[in-house]
Design an enzyme around this catalytic site. Sequence first.
Site, PDB file in Angstrom:
ATOM      1  CB  VAL A  11      -0.952  -0.003   1.207  1.00 30.93           C
ATOM      2  CG1 VAL A  11      -1.681   1.335   1.325  1.00 30.93           C
ATOM      3  CG2 VAL A  11      -1.964  -1.139   1.083  1.00 30.93           C
ATOM      4  CE  LYS A  35       9.884  -3.827   2.408  1.00 33.96           C
ATOM      5  NZ  LYS A  35       8.571  -3.615   3.086  1.00 33.96           N
ATOM      6  CB  THR A 122      -7.002  -2.345   6.553  1.00 32.11           C
ATOM      7  OG1 THR A 122      -6.939  -2.058   5.150  1.00 32.11           O
ATOM      8  CG2 THR A 122      -8.407  -2.820   6.911  1.00 32.11           C
ATOM      9  CG  LEU A 153      -4.875   0.804  -3.663  1.00 28.65           C
ATOM     10  CD1 LEU A 153      -3.387   0.994  -3.419  1.00 28.65           C
ATOM     11  CD2 LEU A 153      -5.368   1.726  -4.766  1.00 28.65           C
ATOM     12  CE  LYS A 207      -9.235  -1.972   3.049  1.00 29.31           C
ATOM     13  NZ  LYS A 207      -8.862  -2.033   1.640  1.00 29.31           N
ATOM     14  CG  LEU A 253     -22.065 -11.543  -9.091  1.00 25.49           C
ATOM     15  CD1 LEU A 253     -23.303 -11.079  -9.868  1.00 25.49           C
ATOM     16  CD2 LEU A 253     -22.483 -12.363  -7.874  1.00 25.49           C
ATOM     17  CB  CYS A 263      -7.837  -7.325   1.442  1.00 26.24           C
ATOM     18  SG  CYS A 263      -6.561  -6.115   1.042  1.00 26.24           S
TER      19      CYS A 263
END
Length: 438
Positions: A11, A35, A122, A153, A207, A253, A263
């Site tokens: 994110v 990183k 989140t 996202l 969210k 669907l 998520c």
Amino acid sequence: MRITIVGAGYVGLVSGACFADFGHHVTCVDKDATKIDALRNGDIPIFEPRLDDLVAKNSKADRLKFTTELKESVADADIVFIAVGTPSRRGDGHADLSYVYDAAGEIADAIEGFTVVATKSTVPVGTGDEVERIIRERNPKADFVVASNPEFLREGAAIEDFKHPDRIVVGIEDERARSPMSELYRPIYLNKGPLVFTSRRTAELIKYASNSFLAMKITFINEMADLSEAVGADVQDVARVIGLDKRIGSKFLNSGPGFGGSCFPKDTTALVKTANDYERPLSLIETTIAVNDRRKRAMARKVIDAVGGNVRGKRIAMLGLTFKPNTDDMRDAPSLAIAQALKDGGATISAYDPEGMEQARAELPFLDFCHDAYAAAENAEALVIVTEWDQFRALDFTRLKQVMAQPILVDLRNIYRKSEIEPYGFKYRCVGRPHEEI
């Protein structure tokens, strides 16, 4: 504007690159020095289409920087985003907020001048209140406001989603946050992106509610797929027609082996835990979680049934391991449960995924990883499509039949039709559609 993002994960990195592309000056901060060094050298630690080009372009333009030094970056920022991980906490399933609260404490020590601190991670309802308390307690003189700005996202389409969003949600309790957050998103707003201001707690709940509703929609059509098979109906026609109803919509669907990723599993569980804490149980979401968990192993039984009810000593080929295409994310991927169930049944499993095999090796070390779909299919009793990567949509079935021990295709994503497979002499199994023997 000067933006600092604490956390250079999925994110944070996508958001930072996109904000920089709009002309803002962005610094991504992360404690992982390896990183940060990699990002400075243009080595992107995740797979997301177009992200490497976006990072390279904005780094070259000096609008996007990476550092391990939080203090200076926060001191210079107009807005500081908290974009650290909130994984499910071991033992109880609640969101682990330790990284969020640690970040809040460090930000408190570094604030100079008026600053908006926005949570993009989140987080459960009420987290913004605690972030505000931590900063206020650590630095009583700090001039700041705390906002909630959840992300929406989709992995594999994150840049498009960021630049052309359905909605931008900003939760505030202090009106001083409205102007800087509006200015931050002004380039998107000119593209007709709806900017919605709510209370902070409302934004935090939005969210979780959004992801949980989509998870329920996926689970609903998967249960309709099971019923379709039992009664001889075609779930794809069912989904297409009910999706034409604008009150329902066609997205999410597509029946398949269940939802996974970073998520939906985490967020549905966290929302259930929050609701239970407030003694407002969410039965629909609890059922969604249970049905989805059962479904993944049920897909392995579909494969076992297709090869005669027993896979002991047989080779099964799996195409696709990530939870969805265009990502290398293996978190809660259906392939994990399917592969384990097949192994428990005595099968040997070969596999190929265009991007996820490096991550899959740690999760599924017993797989025989192959360099392409045809190598995976060699001597296999069945070929199983688990993830609908584009390159699996036009397989050479003449070649596959030559290398496979048995011409059996188990299509868990319904990317083919029986009529397309019949001419090659394949036995075809799918999800939610009639599959008579040929």
